[in-house]
Design a protein around this motif. Structure first.
Motif, PDB file in Angstrom:
ATOM      1  N   HIS A 156      -2.516   3.740  -7.875  1.00  0.00           N
ATOM      2  CA  HIS A 156      -3.751   3.475  -7.142  1.00  0.00           C
ATOM      3  C   HIS A 156      -4.690   2.513  -7.872  1.00  0.00           C
TER       4      HIS A 156
ATOM      5  N   LEU B 286      -3.736  -1.014  -6.797  1.00  0.00           N
ATOM      6  CA  LEU B 286      -3.369  -1.180  -5.385  1.00  0.00           C
ATOM      7  C   LEU B 286      -4.151  -2.293  -4.690  1.00  0.00           C
TER       8      LEU B 286
ATOM      9  N   ARG C 166       0.836  -1.204   0.000  1.00  0.00           N
ATOM     10  CA  ARG C 166       0.000   0.000   0.000  1.00  0.00           C
ATOM     11  C   ARG C 166       0.875   1.260   0.000  1.00  0.00           C
TER      12      ARG C 166
END
Length: 139
Positions: A40, A43, A31
């Motif tokens: 992102h 992720l 993360r």
């Protein structure tokens, strides 16, 4: 004065002890690394799949494991988990089935763009070095 832009390629490696908290530490590391590099979009899936591989390393070996995150120049992200067992689990070599075990590895098959594994006796790893399971995602 010129501006320095960060490289699109990078790698992080983390050695994890044989500890039930290793998967949590791996998730936090994934993360932090992906968030810090603005990745992102992948992720959640990378965090889940890396956690599954680290959990399997803890459950099926008695030694440490290592997690490596590598951003490749073409936008792919490669994640590898090394452990001390030479056994490459069947879901990485066979189509998914209905077995109770191996569900985490079937998640890798479902969500990763590619995956695989190497063990001792392969040309990739020296004899007695354990195995490396890996997966790649785009984005």
């Amino acid at each position: 004065m010129g501006t320095v832009s960060p490289s699109d390629t990078w790698a992080y490696a983390l050695r994890l002890p044989h500890d039930p908290r290793a998967a949590r530490v791996a998730r936090m590391t994934v993360r932090a690394a992906l968030g810090g590099h603005g990745r992102h979009g992948v992720l959640d899936s990378v965090e889940l799949l890396a956690s599954e591989l680290v959990t399997n390393a803890y459950r099926h070996t008695r030694g440490p494991c290592s997690l490596r995150l590598t951003a490749l120049s073409d936008g792919r992200l490669r994640v590898g988990v090394w452990d001390s067992s030479p056994y490459v689990p069947a879901p990485f070599a066979q189509p998914p089935g209905d077995a109770e075990s191996g569900r985490g590895l079937r998640l890798v098959q479902a969500y990763a763009d590619s995956w695989g594994g190497w063990s001792l006796g392969d040309d990739v790893l020296p004899r007695g070095a354990g195995k490396l399971l890996w997966f790649e995602v785009r984005g």
